[in-house]
Design a protein around this motif. Structure first.
Motif, mmCIF file in Angstrom:
data_model
loop_
_atom_site.group_PDB
_atom_site.id
_atom_site.type_symbol
_atom_site.label_atom_id
_atom_site.label_comp_id
_atom_site.label_asym_id
_atom_site.label_seq_id
_atom_site.Cartn_x
_atom_site.Cartn_y
_atom_site.Cartn_z
ATOM 1 N N ASN A 94 40.788 50.413 42.268
ATOM 2 C CA ASN A 94 41.985 49.735 42.080
ATOM 3 C C ASN A 94 42.059 48.497 41.264
ATOM 4 O O ASN A 94 42.412 47.650 41.737
ATOM 5 C CB ASN A 94 42.547 49.452 43.513
ATOM 6 C CG ASN A 94 43.966 49.340 43.504
ATOM 7 O OD1 ASN A 94 44.866 49.737 42.490
ATOM 8 N ND2 ASN A 94 44.517 48.464 44.469
ATOM 9 N N ILE A 95 41.011 48.878 40.381
ATOM 10 C CA ILE A 95 40.992 47.327 39.397
ATOM 11 C C ILE A 95 41.607 47.792 37.962
ATOM 12 O O ILE A 95 41.237 48.778 37.670
ATOM 13 C CB ILE A 95 39.531 47.055 39.228
ATOM 14 C CG1 ILE A 95 39.078 46.616 40.344
ATOM 15 C CG2 ILE A 95 39.405 45.964 38.174
ATOM 16 C CD1 ILE A 95 37.642 46.219 40.688
ATOM 17 N N ARG A 96 42.613 47.304 37.584
ATOM 18 C CA ARG A 96 43.168 47.385 36.504
ATOM 19 C C ARG A 96 42.658 46.505 35.209
ATOM 20 O O ARG A 96 42.480 45.123 35.730
ATOM 21 C CB ARG A 96 44.750 47.295 36.507
ATOM 22 C CG ARG A 96 45.510 48.279 37.297
ATOM 23 C CD ARG A 96 47.031 48.052 37.414
ATOM 24 N NE ARG A 96 47.353 46.753 38.146
ATOM 25 C CZ ARG A 96 47.926 46.064 37.478
ATOM 26 N NH1 ARG A 96 48.166 45.837 36.020
ATOM 27 N NH2 ARG A 96 48.300 44.880 37.953
ATOM 28 N N ALA A 97 42.504 46.805 34.065
ATOM 29 C CA ALA A 97 42.214 45.741 33.176
ATOM 30 C C ALA A 97 42.996 46.208 31.927
ATOM 31 O O ALA A 97 43.486 47.370 31.481
ATOM 32 C CB ALA A 97 40.605 46.396 32.683
ATOM 33 N N ASN A 98 43.559 45.020 31.491
ATOM 34 C CA ASN A 98 44.443 44.966 30.175
ATOM 35 C C ASN A 98 44.176 43.993 29.331
ATOM 36 O O ASN A 98 43.548 43.126 29.803
ATOM 37 C CB ASN A 98 45.994 45.097 30.842
ATOM 38 C CG ASN A 98 46.497 46.431 31.445
ATOM 39 O OD1 ASN A 98 46.700 47.535 30.955
ATOM 40 N ND2 ASN A 98 46.822 46.155 32.644
ATOM 41 N N ALA A 99 44.767 43.929 28.272
ATOM 42 C CA ALA A 99 44.606 42.888 27.417
ATOM 43 C C ALA A 99 45.880 42.447 26.827
ATOM 44 O O ALA A 99 46.919 43.289 26.714
ATOM 45 C CB ALA A 99 43.623 43.383 26.175
ATOM 46 N N PHE A 146 53.184 39.016 34.299
ATOM 47 C CA PHE A 146 53.485 40.418 34.313
ATOM 48 C C PHE A 146 52.220 41.125 34.543
ATOM 49 O O PHE A 146 51.991 41.937 35.564
ATOM 50 C CB PHE A 146 54.402 40.771 33.358
ATOM 51 C CG PHE A 146 54.373 42.101 33.243
ATOM 52 C CD1 PHE A 146 55.332 42.944 34.210
ATOM 53 C CD2 PHE A 146 53.986 42.774 32.189
ATOM 54 C CE1 PHE A 146 55.309 44.371 34.102
ATOM 55 C CE2 PHE A 146 53.903 44.340 32.093
ATOM 56 C CZ PHE A 146 55.040 45.139 33.064
ATOM 57 N N LEU A 147 51.253 40.886 33.501
ATOM 58 C CA LEU A 147 49.895 41.777 33.587
ATOM 59 C C LEU A 147 49.214 41.320 34.824
ATOM 60 O O LEU A 147 48.525 42.294 35.048
ATOM 61 C CB LEU A 147 49.328 41.468 32.339
ATOM 62 C CG LEU A 147 49.936 41.920 30.978
ATOM 63 C CD1 LEU A 147 49.331 41.446 29.726
ATOM 64 C CD2 LEU A 147 49.983 43.687 30.977
ATOM 65 N N CYS A 148 49.485 40.314 35.407
ATOM 66 C CA CYS A 148 48.435 39.930 36.377
ATOM 67 C C CYS A 148 49.116 40.087 37.875
ATOM 68 O O CYS A 148 48.582 40.125 38.943
ATOM 69 C CB CYS A 148 48.049 38.672 36.555
ATOM 70 S SG CYS A 148 46.979 38.208 34.974
ATOM 71 N N SER A 149 50.603 40.947 37.864
ATOM 72 C CA SER A 149 51.119 41.019 38.899
ATOM 73 C C SER A 149 51.320 42.491 39.240
ATOM 74 O O SER A 149 51.022 43.295 38.683
ATOM 75 C CB SER A 149 52.456 40.457 38.820
ATOM 76 O OG SER A 149 53.358 40.898 38.177
ATOM 77 N N ASN A 150 51.833 42.700 40.402
ATOM 78 C CA ASN A 150 52.078 44.288 40.989
ATOM 79 C C ASN A 150 53.190 44.565 40.288
ATOM 80 O O ASN A 150 53.341 46.144 40.189
ATOM 81 C CB ASN A 150 52.330 44.246 42.490
ATOM 82 C CG ASN A 150 51.152 44.022 43.315
ATOM 83 O OD1 ASN A 150 49.977 44.325 42.592
ATOM 84 N ND2 ASN A 150 51.335 43.541 44.599
ATOM 85 N N SER A 202 53.126 45.127 37.199
ATOM 86 C CA SER A 202 52.400 46.179 36.078
ATOM 87 C C SER A 202 51.608 47.077 36.770
ATOM 88 O O SER A 202 50.396 47.373 36.093
ATOM 89 C CB SER A 202 51.713 45.241 35.050
ATOM 90 O OG SER A 202 50.948 44.539 35.763
ATOM 91 N N SER A 203 51.699 47.398 37.996
ATOM 92 C CA SER A 203 50.714 48.022 38.847
ATOM 93 C C SER A 203 50.227 49.532 38.365
ATOM 94 O O SER A 203 49.037 50.206 38.415
ATOM 95 C CB SER A 203 51.120 48.387 40.376
ATOM 96 O OG SER A 203 52.293 48.891 40.372
ATOM 97 N N TYR A 204 51.117 50.031 37.318
ATOM 98 C CA TYR A 204 50.815 51.302 36.757
ATOM 99 C C TYR A 204 50.178 51.099 35.169
ATOM 100 O O TYR A 204 50.085 52.238 34.640
ATOM 101 C CB TYR A 204 51.878 52.305 36.872
ATOM 102 C CG TYR A 204 51.666 53.647 36.579
ATOM 103 C CD1 TYR A 204 50.774 54.503 37.502
ATOM 104 C CD2 TYR A 204 52.400 54.305 35.434
ATOM 105 C CE1 TYR A 204 50.298 55.746 37.201
ATOM 106 C CE2 TYR A 204 51.689 55.737 35.240
ATOM 107 C CZ TYR A 204 51.058 56.334 36.119
ATOM 108 O OH TYR A 204 50.574 57.606 36.108
ATOM 109 N N LEU A 205 50.037 49.870 34.724
ATOM 110 C CA LEU A 205 49.448 49.493 33.548
ATOM 111 C C LEU A 205 48.050 49.361 33.661
ATOM 112 O O LEU A 205 47.644 48.523 34.162
ATOM 113 C CB LEU A 205 50.292 48.548 33.051
ATOM 114 C CG LEU A 205 50.223 48.172 31.359
ATOM 115 C CD1 LEU A 205 50.830 49.237 30.497
ATOM 116 C CD2 LEU A 205 50.911 46.738 31.076
ATOM 117 N N ASN A 206 47.516 50.238 32.699
ATOM 118 C CA ASN A 206 46.155 50.106 32.978
ATOM 119 C C ASN A 206 45.342 50.462 31.607
ATOM 120 O O ASN A 206 45.819 51.357 30.987
ATOM 121 C CB ASN A 206 45.536 51.092 33.901
ATOM 122 C CG ASN A 206 43.795 50.702 34.151
ATOM 123 O OD1 ASN A 206 43.521 49.674 33.955
ATOM 124 N ND2 ASN A 206 43.277 51.699 34.802
ATOM 125 N N GLY A 207 44.442 49.706 30.806
ATOM 126 C CA GLY A 207 43.765 49.996 29.617
ATOM 127 C C GLY A 207 44.551 49.646 28.646
ATOM 128 O O GLY A 207 44.556 50.286 27.347
#
Length: 168
Positions: free
Chosen positions: A101-106, A145-149, A151-156
């Motif tokens: 359950n760790i997401r990573a985005n840029a 947004f990217l650090c909050s829930n 964006s919980s389905y946003l990954n990679g």
């Protein structure tokens, strides 16, 4: 000698900048990512890339009058290499710890106005459909947004915020 130019770029600067930009992100993953994976609560990794991770720098932006072509300053090679590397690293992390359950985005911001010369600002803004550089606070909501829930389905993913520059 202009050391930002590829022909003159010192290997010790390459090593140092790669160590700070990429190895630094790797070491942060070791400390924070591993801790998040271990505690089982999940989390978010947000890497800060650049619009220059998705397209090459326009070296004309850095030109100075009265300097020969072989001495013109340029955006150093390490900048784009590091920022593109962070995108690849983000994608790797997104799949590596997805089961924890760790997401990573840029996020890839465009140029931020911070007192640059008028000549530079005019050159850069002519390349941006929005016709201006970003203000320092304009990325805050995207980071939240990217650090909050929310964006919980946003990954990679890499979110490019560049006033439209990358669409041209």
């Amino acid at each position: 000698m202009e050391t930002s130019r590829l022909e003159n770029f010192p290997i010790d600067q390459w090593d140092l900048q790669i160590a700070v930009g990429l190895t630094g992100a790797f070491l942060c993953r070791e400390i924070f990512g591993a801790a998040m994976a271990k505690d089982g609560k999940g989390g978010v990794i947000l890497n800060i890339a650049s619009d220059l991770s998705v397209f090459s720098p326009d070296q004309q932006l850095y030109r100075k009058d009265g300097i020969s072509d072989d001495m013109q300053p340029v955006k150093p090679v390490t900048y784009s290499v590091i920022k593109a590397g962070l995108i690849g690293f983000t994608r790797y992390l997104a799949t590596y710890w997805a089961d924890r359950n760790i997401r990573a985005n840029a996020i890839s911001p465009g140029g931020v106005y911070n007192g640059q010369s008028e000549e530079f600002v005019l050159r850069l803004t002519s390349l941006i459909p929005s016709g201006r550089m970003a203000n320092r606070d304009e990325y805050r909501a995207a980071v939240q947004f990217l650090c909050s829930n929310a964006s919980s389905y946003l990954n990679g993913q890499n979110i490019v915020m560049d006033g439209g520059r990358s669409v041209w």
